[in-house]
Design a protein around this motif. Sequence first.
Motif, PDB file in Angstrom:
ATOM      1  N   THR A 137     -32.666  22.988  80.902  1.00  0.00           N
ATOM      2  CA  THR A 137     -31.574  22.234  81.808  1.00  0.00           C
ATOM      3  C   THR A 137     -30.490  22.644  80.487  1.00  0.00           C
ATOM      4  O   THR A 137     -29.277  22.843  81.081  1.00  0.00           O
ATOM      5  CB  THR A 137     -32.153  20.714  81.211  1.00  0.00           C
ATOM      6  OG1 THR A 137     -33.023  20.181  82.024  1.00  0.00           O
ATOM      7  CG2 THR A 137     -31.115  19.988  81.604  1.00  0.00           C
ATOM      8  N   GLN A 141     -26.713  23.755  81.640  1.00  0.00           N
ATOM      9  CA  GLN A 141     -25.530  22.719  80.612  1.00  0.00           C
ATOM     10  C   GLN A 141     -24.451  23.441  80.061  1.00  0.00           C
ATOM     11  O   GLN A 141     -23.312  23.080  79.929  1.00  0.00           O
ATOM     12  CB  GLN A 141     -26.174  21.959  79.700  1.00  0.00           C
ATOM     13  CG  GLN A 141     -25.612  20.873  79.207  1.00  0.00           C
ATOM     14  CD  GLN A 141     -25.510  20.032  78.384  1.00  0.00           C
ATOM     15  OE1 GLN A 141     -26.071  18.966  78.284  1.00  0.00           O
ATOM     16  NE2 GLN A 141     -26.744  20.443  77.171  1.00  0.00           N
ATOM     17  N   ARG A 151     -21.502  19.053  85.019  1.00  0.00           N
ATOM     18  CA  ARG A 151     -22.823  19.187  84.041  1.00  0.00           C
ATOM     19  C   ARG A 151     -23.505  18.740  84.346  1.00  0.00           C
ATOM     20  O   ARG A 151     -25.232  19.133  84.306  1.00  0.00           O
ATOM     21  CB  ARG A 151     -22.004  19.333  82.147  1.00  0.00           C
ATOM     22  CG  ARG A 151     -23.569  18.979  81.252  1.00  0.00           C
ATOM     23  CD  ARG A 151     -22.639  18.106  80.113  1.00  0.00           C
ATOM     24  NE  ARG A 151     -22.795  16.879  80.677  1.00  0.00           N
ATOM     25  CZ  ARG A 151     -24.185  16.417  80.914  1.00  0.00           C
ATOM     26  NH1 ARG A 151     -25.021  16.871  80.541  1.00  0.00           N
ATOM     27  NH2 ARG A 151     -23.629  14.994  80.624  1.00  0.00           N
ATOM     28  N   SER A 152     -22.917  17.303  84.990  1.00  0.00           N
ATOM     29  CA  SER A 152     -24.234  16.166  85.305  1.00  0.00           C
ATOM     30  C   SER A 152     -24.787  16.656  86.423  1.00  0.00           C
ATOM     31  O   SER A 152     -26.190  16.766  86.471  1.00  0.00           O
ATOM     32  CB  SER A 152     -24.130  15.189  85.360  1.00  0.00           C
ATOM     33  OG  SER A 152     -22.312  14.781  86.234  1.00  0.00           O
ATOM     34  N   THR A 155     -27.581  19.571  84.993  1.00  0.00           N
ATOM     35  CA  THR A 155     -28.882  19.167  84.587  1.00  0.00           C
ATOM     36  C   THR A 155     -29.690  18.095  85.404  1.00  0.00           C
ATOM     37  O   THR A 155     -30.896  18.411  85.522  1.00  0.00           O
ATOM     38  CB  THR A 155     -27.807  18.777  83.640  1.00  0.00           C
ATOM     39  OG1 THR A 155     -26.898  17.531  83.682  1.00  0.00           O
ATOM     40  CG2 THR A 155     -27.577  19.518  82.311  1.00  0.00           C
ATOM     41  N   ILE A 156     -29.185  17.292  86.251  1.00  0.00           N
ATOM     42  CA  ILE A 156     -29.955  16.251  86.889  1.00  0.00           C
ATOM     43  C   ILE A 156     -30.612  16.956  88.121  1.00  0.00           C
ATOM     44  O   ILE A 156     -31.374  16.748  88.525  1.00  0.00           O
ATOM     45  CB  ILE A 156     -28.856  15.404  87.370  1.00  0.00           C
ATOM     46  CG1 ILE A 156     -28.668  14.755  86.356  1.00  0.00           C
ATOM     47  CG2 ILE A 156     -29.575  14.468  88.482  1.00  0.00           C
ATOM     48  CD1 ILE A 156     -27.489  13.587  86.715  1.00  0.00           C
ATOM     49  N   SER A 173     -29.405  13.458  81.252  1.00  0.00           N
ATOM     50  CA  SER A 173     -28.456  13.704  81.253  1.00  0.00           C
ATOM     51  C   SER A 173     -27.333  13.634  80.678  1.00  0.00           C
ATOM     52  O   SER A 173     -26.638  13.997  79.998  1.00  0.00           O
ATOM     53  CB  SER A 173     -28.176  14.513  82.869  1.00  0.00           C
ATOM     54  OG  SER A 173     -26.530  14.936  83.130  1.00  0.00           O
TER      55      SER A 173
END
Length: 256
Positions: A137, A141, A151-152, A155-156, A173
């Motif tokens: 993750t 990121q 970014r979200s 990572t999600i 996240s």
Amino acid sequence: MTVIEALILGIIQGASEFLPISSSGHLLLLEKLGVGQESLFFNVMVHVGTLLAVLIALRKSWFPLLRKPFQKTTAYILLACIPTVALALIFKFLLPSLLDGLLLGFGFVLTSFFLIVGEMFKSSQPTLLNTKKSILTGVLQGIAVLPGVSRSGATISVLTVQGVDKTTAANFSFLLSIPIIIGSAILEGVELAHSATPLDIGILPLIVGTAAAFVSGLLSITFFLKLLKKHSMLGFAIYTLLLGIVVTILPIWGIL
């Protein structure tokens, strides 16, 4: 920078920081279109606004970590930050042109790819966070340092593919965003301290932009967490794909 421009930039920063559409990409795009002006001081303050938003929205998640820091979640956050910082430094000092929007259109398309993969290939067997997932993750990121890459979203998506449910993935996240936003604000603050004209924006636009980032950030976190419980992220994938295509074509027409 006018008050209206500060309001627009603040809203975009706060909302796109947590929605999977890339805040850096949208702000860079607006800058290229002539909205606002480049201002380190303004950047620092809108980061403060989004930081306050996530601290309030996730107070039930991060406050227990502050009270009892020696637990797995804290370790996972720290582990994720290591590859993120390493990649961010590589991009900043070795590939700075990429941070200036050289691949902005590609960044939006890459966000779309991550979101589609996260929806179509998410694991059907629920699993918990662990060391491997945290590090991976953090790598995603770090890639999201590139403008246009959310970014979200990154990572999600990488967490859901590995079996972490959406709500847990989003919560993790957003927790990860806290040290990242703090780090960005500190880095920009250092640059600001060495700037010849650190206070290059009026007080009113600064206040408006910061407040707008805080309010829009708070609303976007609340909205996104509720949306994930019942809906997919494919709508955001379509949006970033189309935006990536448009951003790639616009320079050909001489618009960007």
